[in-house]
Every structure is written in C-alpha cells, then in structure tokens.
Design a protein around this motif. Structure first.
Motif, PDB file in Angstrom:
ATOM      1  N   ASP A   8       0.851  -1.167  -0.004  1.00  0.00           N
ATOM      2  CA  ASP A   8      -0.094   0.019   0.053  1.00  0.00           C
ATOM      3  C   ASP A   8       0.712   1.170   0.011  1.00  0.00           C
ATOM      4  OD1 ASP A   8      -2.099  -1.831  -0.071  1.00  0.00           O
ATOM      5  OD2 ASP A   8      -2.461  -1.485   2.364  1.00  0.00           O
ATOM      6  N   SER A   9       1.902   1.109   0.716  1.00  0.00           N
ATOM      7  CA  SER A   9       2.952   2.310   0.657  1.00  0.00           C
ATOM      8  C   SER A   9       3.631   2.578  -0.493  1.00  0.00           C
ATOM      9  CB  SER A   9       3.919   2.204   1.749  1.00  0.00           C
ATOM     10  OG  SER A   9       4.775   3.153   1.741  1.00  0.00           O
ATOM     11  N   ASP A  12       0.675   4.015  -2.910  1.00  0.00           N
ATOM     12  CA  ASP A  12       0.652   5.531  -2.709  1.00  0.00           C
ATOM     13  C   ASP A  12       1.840   6.376  -3.023  1.00  0.00           C
ATOM     14  OD1 ASP A  12      -1.633   4.747  -1.282  1.00  0.00           O
ATOM     15  OD2 ASP A  12      -0.836   4.961   0.714  1.00  0.00           O
ATOM     16  N   GLN A  13       2.826   5.999  -3.044  1.00  0.00           N
ATOM     17  CA  GLN A  13       3.998   6.847  -3.670  1.00  0.00           C
ATOM     18  C   GLN A  13       4.121   6.982  -5.268  1.00  0.00           C
ATOM     19  OE1 GLN A  13       7.740   5.356  -1.942  1.00  0.00           O
ATOM     20  NE2 GLN A  13       7.182   5.724   0.206  1.00  0.00           N
ATOM     21  N   ALA A  16       1.514   9.180  -6.265  1.00  0.00           N
ATOM     22  CA  ALA A  16       1.804  10.749  -6.035  1.00  0.00           C
ATOM     23  C   ALA A  16       3.101  11.173  -6.980  1.00  0.00           C
ATOM     24  CB  ALA A  16       2.107  11.006  -4.444  1.00  0.00           C
TER      25      ALA A  16
END
Length: 304
Positions: A8-9, A12-13, A16
């Motif tokens: 998930d991290s 997200d990166q 973005a």
C-alpha cells in the motif's frame, strides 16, 4: 510492517509521483536571466524510499550486466584492474610507460637494436684501378680525388696514390694518352708528341677557332691577370672590348672584381682555360722570355 502495508505504501508513492516534465519550474532570480535549457535540466530529486532488507542484502550487479557504462569504484575496481592488467586511467599507457601496454625497456631495446650502417669494404687494388679508369674515361672535366673517393666509397688516402700509379703506368707503357692533374683534378689527355695527328682530326673541316686577336688578348689576360680592359688595350695597342666579350662568352675569361683606384672591372682566366691547356695552375704557363724578340727595348722606345 507487513507485506500488505508495504504494498500500500509503494502504491501511494507511485500514485503521488509526478514526471519531471510536468513539474513546475522554480522561479528564477530577478537579477539573473534564465538561460537554462529545458532539454538539459536535471530532474528534481525524488524522496528516496528505504529498501527492504532483502534488496539491501542483494549483491551489486556485475559491470558486464550494466553494459560497461558504470565503472566500478573502490577496492573492487583496483583488484579487477590488477588481475586483468587493464588501464583504468583511460590514457592507453600502462604503468610501464610503453605504448599499448608495451614495457618501456622493451621499446628502448628496439630502438637501440638498430645499428649504424657498416662502412663499405675496401676494394681490391685491381678493382679500384679499373673503377677509376672507367670513370676517367667518361668525365668531361677534371675530377678531384675527393669526388672519386665519395663515388667509390673508398678513403681518399687510397685514391690519390692509385691515381699516381695509374699515371706512371701509362707513361711507362708508352700509351698515346696520359693521366694528368689539371685544374685541381684528374683527366686523361693525349700526349704532346701526337698533337699534330689529333689536331688534324679535330680541326678538319671546322672553322670555329679563336682569331689572332682573341689569342693575343687571351695571352695578355693569362700573364697579367687580374687586369683591366684599358690595360689590355694599352698592351695590344688596339681596343679589345669586343674580343673580351667573345672570350667571356666562350668561358675562357671571367670578371673577378673591380680595381680599387678606378673602379674598372678586372678579368682573369677560368678553370676551362686551364683545362683546355692541360695545366693545373697558371704558374705552369711557359715563360715569356724565349718568345720575346731581341730588339724588344727598341720597340718599346719606338712606341713611346
């Protein structure tokens, strides 16, 4: 952190992340014009993400895997260079200093191996004698001992005595020709006792000869040189300008400076004159006393 949270991290990166060409450019300073090329602008740094423990422990790829574009650094590169003998400095010259990795001592040894040319071996006396005779038969003017020594690649100390020996041999054998030194060199000449026969052969049907006036003028120059034209005219009693030009044209007389007092041109005989008469120097000219008339003093007084 579990595997699901880590995915998930990373998602997200990735969501973005903005490409460099879509990012806003920083404002330029007011006092400095912006000359930065957009095509060469370096991308903005991206916030680094710590690698997982598995990726941190993974070994670095080998240099061949990167296509040779990323050079190795640190002790590993020194070790590889030492094992392979490659030049990592990029200069193309190894530590030995030789071009292309060749040791310097080997290059110097190759240069020293080129020895100087060996001198020509001395010719036997019979071959040296024949070579000198062959050259003297084709020369059209007297040739010096130094020139003969250079052509034959022999020392001049051997050429001079051999020429003397050849000349003595011709005289002893009674040949119709002789080897004589003339005008600073050596040349073959016919003997004086056969001059009438040679003259008959050479002058038969030929009319190109020096006139009596030219012979007299030439004799004055030979015995009085260096001498001016006015002095020659005074001795002969006639103007000799035309005769002097004829002698200069034929190469028997040449200018040799000017007289200090009057500035008139001085004339002297040439080496061609010595060659034609078979003389080495003008000192070998015969004396004039036997050719003078008995009443020369009376003639001199009469001209005054």
């Amino acid at each position: 952190m579990s595997d699901e949270e880590r995915r998930d991290s990373l998602a997200d990166q990735a969501a973005a992340w903005v490409p460099p060409w879509d990012r806003p450019r920083p404002p330029a300073a007011e006092d400095t014009p912006d000359t930065t090329d957009v095509s060469t602008t370096a991308p903005l740094p991206v916030e680094s993400t710590p690698l997982p423990e598995e990726s941190a422990k993974a070994p670095l790829p080998a240099q061949g895997d990167l296509g040779g574009k990323v050079p190795l650094q640190g002790p590993e590169s020194s070790k590889i260079s030492a094992e392979s003998g490659a030049d990592v400095s990029g200069s193309g010259v190894g530590e030995s200093g030789g071009a292309g990795g060749v040791p310097r001592r080997e290059v110097v040894g190759r240069r020293r191996a080129t020895a100087a040319p060996e001198p020509a071996p001395e010719l036997p006396d019979a071959e040296l004698r024949g070579a000198l005779e062959a050259i003297l038969l084709v020369v059209d003017e007297p040739v010096s001992e130094l020139v003969l020594a250079q052509v034959l690649e022999q020392p001049a100390e051997r050429v001079g005595p051999m020429l003397d020996e050849i000349a003595a041999g011709y005289t002893a054998a009674g040949h119709g020709f002789e080897l004589r030194r003339a005008a600073g060199g050596w040349r073959l000449y016919t003997r004086p006792e056969y001059a009438t026969y040679v003259e008959r052969f050479v002058l038969d049907g030929q009319s190109v000869r020096l006139t009596q006036a030219a012979l007299e003028t030439l004799a004055v120059v030979a015995y009085k040189q260096p001498v001016t034209r006015s002095r020659i005219s005074a001795i002969r009693g006639v103007n000799c300008d035309g005769v002097i030009r004829t002698l200069v044209t034929r190469g028997l007389v040449e200018e040799c400076g000017t007289e200090q007092d009057s500035g008139a041109f001085l004339y002297r005989t040439t080496t061609l004159f010595l060659e034609k008469l078979g003389l080495n120097t003008v000192d070998e000219l015969p004396p004039l006393a036997p050719f003078l008339p008995d009443d020369v003093e009376e003639l001199a007084d009469a001209t005054r």
